[in-house]
Design an enzyme around this catalytic site. Structure first.
Site, mmCIF file in Angstrom:
data_model
loop_
_atom_site.group_PDB
_atom_site.id
_atom_site.type_symbol
_atom_site.label_atom_id
_atom_site.label_comp_id
_atom_site.label_asym_id
_atom_site.label_seq_id
_atom_site.Cartn_x
_atom_site.Cartn_y
_atom_site.Cartn_z
ATOM 1 N N GLU A 178 1.310 -0.025 -4.999
ATOM 2 C CA GLU A 178 0.403 1.216 -5.168
ATOM 3 C C GLU A 178 1.384 2.426 -4.988
ATOM 4 O O GLU A 178 2.232 2.684 -3.851
ATOM 5 C CB GLU A 178 -0.421 1.471 -4.062
ATOM 6 C CG GLU A 178 -1.499 2.690 -4.428
ATOM 7 C CD GLU A 178 -2.526 2.969 -3.017
ATOM 8 O OE1 GLU A 178 -3.250 3.559 -3.471
ATOM 9 O OE2 GLU A 178 -1.875 2.846 -1.979
ATOM 10 N N ASP A 198 0.648 -1.135 -0.088
ATOM 11 C CA ASP A 198 0.153 0.054 0.066
ATOM 12 C C ASP A 198 0.834 1.283 0.068
ATOM 13 O O ASP A 198 1.740 1.289 0.698
ATOM 14 C CB ASP A 198 -1.113 -0.008 1.394
ATOM 15 C CG ASP A 198 -1.773 1.122 1.268
ATOM 16 O OD1 ASP A 198 -2.564 1.413 0.586
ATOM 17 O OD2 ASP A 198 -1.621 1.947 2.226
#
Length: 607
Positions: free
Chosen positions: A302, A267
């Site tokens: 990401e 993330d």
């Protein structure tokens, strides 16, 4: 087969008992406190070495023993490397014997990256029960749909009954409401039995605000010079960063080895700050590649800054297989809805041209950081990136859940256009991803929800009102209400409705087409040789080229009126039709019906 990842911290069953280890250089004293229910805990003093490692062996402890660490004779805290915290992060940790779970001897080694079709899901809202066990019962549906990889939103233990999972505080312990470690392992094993890979979303850029006790005894976990949008940044490059780096690298190896996950999605790596000689992302990838040699293990990023330095067209040590492509989602969203507020602002200038660039280049703004408020910096020159290193999607948890009311894109466009975004994400050379419920056109929203209490609850509620204060704040769903959590659960029964069956059949057919005509050709795909042309106001002709002279073409009409197209913008007559949407077989050549798309594959003919 039984699997255990060896790590230097946590609780380890050995020598007729359990050895407990904690890195706590900020503590003057540390004890292991064995939980005895309503009675005072049983205290066992630990000894420290020069680097702040506390260790204690308890001969009568075993699997199932509940324990905490007591810091400086006062505060009781959970083990930060706890494998299970059955009462949440404020309760005691539980000793787990990883070797109690027996894995199948099937020789499963995963699937290659080019076969990946991701399906992102949130365990708590994927089924009415919201558990690993219930989710395992739904895996056959995913395999039948054509999905090849399930991606779980974070499962690391967090405070409260419900939440997205990005505020985890015990990275090694599955969230107690979802089930036990063995139940998560059963989920992974059942997926493997069906030929499905399982990816896990992990958060290495911050800890959640509730239940994180590390600053009491290991302040070195947090940077003294850097911050993040969610609080203190993790210390990956300052004093004592070696132990911090090892903590997170071992976490990645733990999920991949002990739970047999096939991939990780990291993330928001743009919020991972590391100015050291070897970036922690590079070291993590190197360690993972070495530890999982012989398996197909995939690493995905990401990165809102659209950085591409960590990507490589293959499983190289130090590099990552893929990265979420927000640009594809954003420009497709703008082209279909006309919305240009917040971070959609950058995509409002000729969105059809930008969509064409996304089809051919992947990212629209390569290497362009996002400024505060969402706008992009000046686009920087960048070499072409291999399209299969990017993950395309029409929906994901952020792009749906960060809207004021969590609408899916299908609820924002005309009904005739509702299937197009998903089909466009599935049938490009990039790796596709579905968001749970998307395959049958789920109408339920996916809201932001977090079960906070007290001042934190009020701060989150007020923050949402400020964020959506421009006409959207009235009747805004309460993010801390269980009603928002419950409303975010797609009704799987709708897959059996007439509309649900139609959508599901279309998605299955598209994935069959991908499996036959796109997946086997990924290794032949050229880089930087693709092209696209505008057709009127709402049409695009796209060409993806392969090294054997073949070309995958897309004829797209993203508008409510039919288009009449000149012959020079049409593919070769003898090309094979890969897939068609709203474009019947008897449609005259050169006519593109409203809201239609047609993919063909054939030899490129130079006129």
């Amino acid at each position: 087969m039984r699997c255990q990842h060896e790590m230097p911290f946590g609780a380890r069953i050995e020598n007729g008992g359990v050895t407990f280890r904690l890195w706590g250089p900020g503590a003057r004293m540390a004890d292991v406190a064995i939980d005895r229910g309503s009675a005072p805990p049983e205290i066992h003093p630990a000894e420290a070495d020069a680097e702040g490692w506390w260790e204690c062996h308890v001969p009568h402890a075993t699997a199932g023993t509940l324990y905490r660490w007591r810091i400086d004779g006062g505060q009781l805290v959970p083990d930060p490397a706890s494998r299970q915290n059955p009462q949440g992060p404020h309760g005691p940790s539980c000793v787990v014997d990883p070797k109690q779970f027996e894995w199948d001897h099937t020789g499963w080694t995963g699937r290659p990256w080019n076969e990946t079709v991701l399906y992102e899901l949130h365990v708590g809202t994927f089924t009415p029960e919201g558990t690993f066990e219930a989710a395992a019962e739904r895996l056959q549906h995913l395999a039948d749909t054509g999905v090849t990889a399930v991606e779980l939103m974070p499962v690391a233990n967090f405070a409260g009954r419900f939440g997205w999972g990005y505020d985890g505080v015990l990275p090694f312990a599955p969230h107690d409401a979802y089930g036990t470690p063995d139940e998560l392992k059963h989920f992974v094993q059942q997926a493997h039995r069906l030929g499905l890979m399982v990816f896990l979303d992990v958060v290495y850029n911050h800890f959640g605000p509730d239940g994180n006790y590390l600053s009491l005894y290991a302040p070195g976990f947090f940077s003294k010079t850097k911050g993040s949008p969610w609080g203190a940044a993790i210390n990956f490059d300052g004093p004592e960063s070696r132990q911090v780096r090892d903590f997170f690298i071992h976490n990645a190896l733990y999920w991949l080895q002990e739970f047999r996950f096939d991939g990780l999605r990291l993330d928001a790596v743009h919020a991972i700050h590391d100015d050291g000689p070897v970036h922690v992302l590079q070291e993590l990838s190197e360690r993972v590649r070495k530890a999982t040699h012989g398996r197909h293990v995939h690493l995905v990023l990401e990165n809102e800054d659209n950085g591409y330095a960590h990507l490589a067209p293959g499983p190289q040590p130090g590099r990552f297989d893929g990265q979420w492509n927000d640009d594809f989602h954003h420009v497709l969203h703008v082209a279909l809805t006309g919305e240009t507020h917040r971070y959609y602002h950058d995509y409002g200038d000729s969105p059809m041209d930008l969509l064409a660039r996304s089809f051919t280049h992947g990212m629209v703004f390569e290497g362009s950081k996002r400024r505060e408020g969402g706008a992009r910096e000046v686009v920087q020159a960048a070499p072409p990136q291999p399209l299969p290193a990017l993950v395309n999607f029409a929906h994901n948890h952020d792009q749906v859940g960060n809207r004021a009311r969590g609408e899916r894109l299908a609820q924002l466009v005309p009904p005739e256009a509702s299937a197009l975004p998903t089909l466009l994400a599935l049938l490009t050379p990039a790796i596709p991803m579905l968001f749970f419920g998307e395959e049958w056109g789920a109408a339920e929203p996916f809201l932001y929800f977090a079960d906070w209490e007290g001042e934190l609850r009020r701060a989150v509620q007020e923050g949402r009102k400020r964020e959506f204060g421009h006409g959207e704040a009235a009747d805004l769903p309460d993010p801390c209400s269980s009603a928002s959590f419950d409303a975010s659960r797609p009704d799987a029964a709708q897959a059996r409705s007439h509309g649900g069956r139609e959508r599901l059949e279309a998605i299955r057919a598209a994935l069959v087409a991908r499996r036959k005509c796109i997946t086997p050709r990924q290794h032949l795909l050229l880089t930087g040789k693709h092209s696209a042309q505008r057709i009127g106001e709402r049409g695009l002709a796209v060409q993806w080229r392969y090294s054997d002279g073949q070309m995958l073409s897309l004829e797209l009409n993203l508008g409510p009126a039919a288009l009449q197209v000149e012959p020079q913008h049409l593919g070769p007559v003898e090309a094979q039709c890969v897939f068609a949407h709203r474009c019947p077989a008897n449609t005259p050549r050169g006519t593109w019906p409203a809201w239609s798309a047609r993919w063909t594959l054939g030899e490129e003919i130079t006129l």
